[in-house]
Scaffold this motif. Structure first.
Motif, short mmCIF file in Angstrom:
data_model
loop_
_atom_site.label_atom_id
_atom_site.label_comp_id
_atom_site.label_asym_id
_atom_site.label_seq_id
_atom_site.Cartn_x
_atom_site.Cartn_y
_atom_site.Cartn_z
N VAL A 193 0.82 -1.22 0.00
CA VAL A 193 0.00 0.00 0.00
C VAL A 193 0.85 1.27 0.00
O VAL A 193 0.35 2.34 -0.38
N SER A 194 2.12 1.16 0.40
CA SER A 194 2.95 2.37 0.51
C SER A 194 3.86 2.58 -0.69
O SER A 194 4.62 3.56 -0.73
N ARG A 195 3.80 1.68 -1.67
CA ARG A 195 4.70 1.80 -2.82
C ARG A 195 4.66 3.18 -3.48
O ARG A 195 5.72 3.79 -3.71
N PRO A 196 3.48 3.72 -3.78
CA PRO A 196 3.47 5.03 -4.46
C PRO A 196 4.04 6.15 -3.60
O PRO A 196 4.53 7.16 -4.13
N LEU A 197 3.96 6.01 -2.29
CA LEU A 197 4.47 7.04 -1.39
C LEU A 197 5.95 6.85 -1.09
O LEU A 197 6.67 7.83 -0.82
N PHE A 198 6.41 5.61 -1.15
CA PHE A 198 7.77 5.28 -0.76
C PHE A 198 8.80 5.74 -1.79
O PHE A 198 9.82 6.34 -1.46
N LEU A 199 8.52 5.49 -3.06
CA LEU A 199 9.50 5.76 -4.12
C LEU A 199 9.88 7.24 -4.25
O LEU A 199 11.06 7.57 -4.44
N PRO A 200 8.92 8.20 -4.16
CA PRO A 200 9.30 9.61 -4.29
C PRO A 200 10.27 10.09 -3.22
O PRO A 200 10.91 11.14 -3.39
#
Length: 445
Positions: free
Chosen positions: A334-341
């Protein structure tokens, strides 16, 4: 009432308390270790790009060297825990002293090798002409702290075997604070540059080793254990560590192959791979905390001739590993989109990383079982099987990973190969755990 006759619910609660009491402080100590490198990087980074690049090369070499000798902690934990289970604290601490003496001897040997060969080692790892002098300076100075680093590993194993993971946590926190303060003071206050960072780390490591030695020596004197080096005991520690060394080298080879393959896929893929590998390592710390608890608990049960208690503890820890893996996997998903930036704004890197991170998330329950059973078998002193199982895993992984640039699929295919690798590890460890052949009771294996 004996534990074997206790109600199932009471037995589970007892194991849960033991696992939590050991795993939570162990996790804190494990997370504190990489903070040393992060603090050094943050401080040295303001000196310039060449200095930071030099630190990167030198710290990678030092991390590899220390990870090779991690068997000092693992083998010592198992051996000491068995003696504790047998009720012989004097022999347990004596066993730990043998591990500490071995650590000192290995550390001296590393210094003898590294000091004269540091420039050649740095060149071998491809440091640029501007970064190489800084890397050589940092490596030579930091090598002086390797005996202390290895003593910390061995002494940590002693305390874990004694069912104490709180002291390593406190020492790790104090060491991190001292390291950061010394680095800042010596790099900028004293104007020593990257050499100041190396000296600050060496001083902090020596301080940590001194605290550990005080604790272990105090325990040895209290229980009448000899402090003198014993050739037979040191040799036994070294022999017990050889299979774990093979295991560690095989695992390092797997990680190196994965990085080499990612580098051939392109800049975006190798950048994404490094981000994913950092996260994978952080997740491994969380699961490894349960494994460390497993080493100490299983060794104690087997030393106490409680085979059934060891089996029950193993089953409960596997359940913990699966539950922790599911929870961590969900968080990653669930945190992939938030983690990468947090690492990069490059959309190409995001595109390469997102599907691979999904595989990492799905594989976390598998990783949970692997780490727990790894710790159980280490605690049982089943190092020979662990070595052969990891060599087999390497043999399966290497050709599959090396085919990724040929067959395509990019980073997602590479992390599918990594998931296959963890699945093979899980199967080999599960078969061993199910067989019961790891259960050898007594004060020594």
């Amino acid at each position: 009432m004996t534990p074997a006759l206790a109600p199932p619910g009471a037995t589970r609660r007892r194991h849960d308390r033991e696992i939590v009491a050991l795993a939570v402080p162990a996790f804190g100590a494990l997370v504190a270790e990489p903070l040393f490198v992060m603090a050094d990087s943050a401080i040295v980074g303001h000196l310039g790009t060449a200095q930071l690049a030099g630190l990167g090369v030198a710290s990678a070499l030092l991390t590899t060297a220390v990870s090779v000798f991690v068997f000092l902690a693992y083998a010592t934990t198992a051996a000491v825990a068995r003696r504790v289970g047998a009720g012989d604290l004097r022999a347990a601490i004596r066993q730990g002293m043998d591990g500490i003496w071995l650590a000192l001897l290995l550390g001296i040997a590393v210094i003898v090798v590294v000091l004269p060969t540091a420039p050649g080692i740095v060149d071998l790892f491809g440091a640029s002409q501007t970064a190489a002098p800084y890397a050589t300076t940092y490596l030579r100075i930091s090598a002086l702290g390797i005996p202390a680093m290895l003593i910390v590993l061995a002494a940590t194993g002693v305390l874990r075997g004694l069912q104490d993971t709180r002291t390593p946590l406190y020492v790790a926190i104090a060491g991190f604070i001292a390291n950061a303060a010394l680095n800042a003071g010596l790099v900028y206050g004293a104007g020593l540059g990257i050499a100041g960072s190396a000296w600050g780390t060496v001083i902090a490591q020596c301080g940590m080793a001194a605290v550990y030695l005080y604790v272990v020596v105090h325990g040895a004197l209290r229980h009448g254990a000899s402090l003198r080096p014993d050739a037979a005991g040191i040799r036994a520690c070294a022999q017990a560590g050889v299979p774990l060394l093979v295991r560690t080298l095989s695992l390092r080879a797997i990680l190196m192959i994965a990085t080499a393959v990612a580098a051939r896929l392109g800049d975006a893929d190798i950048a994404a791979h490094q981000i994913i590998l950092s996260l994978w390592s952080l997740l491994a710390f969380a699961l490894d905390a349960i494994a460390i608890a497993g080493q100490a608990i299983i060794g104690r049960y087997l030393g106490a001739d409680d085979a059934e208690g060891a089996r029950e503890a193993c089953r409960r820890m596997v359940q913990w590993g699966i539950a922790a893996g599911i929870g961590l996997g969900f968080l990653v998903l669930v945190s992939r989109p938030l983690f990468l930036p947090l690492f990069t704004g490059d959309t190409a890197v995001h595109h390469a990383a997102l599907p691979a991170l999904a595989l990492v998330a799905v594989a976390q329950p598998i990783c949970g079982v692997v780490f727990v059973l790894d710790g159980v078998l280490m605690g049982a002193g089943d190092g020979r099987y662990l070595a052969w199982a990891m060599v087999l895993t390497l043999a399966v992984f290497a050709p599959v990973a090396l085919l990724v640039p040929v067959i395509g699929g990019g980073l997602t295919a590479l992390w599918a190969a990594m998931t296959l690798m963890m699945t093979v590890r899980m199967l080999t460890l599960w078969l061993r755990a199910r067989s019961g052949r790891w259960i050898v009771t007594g004060a020594t294996r």
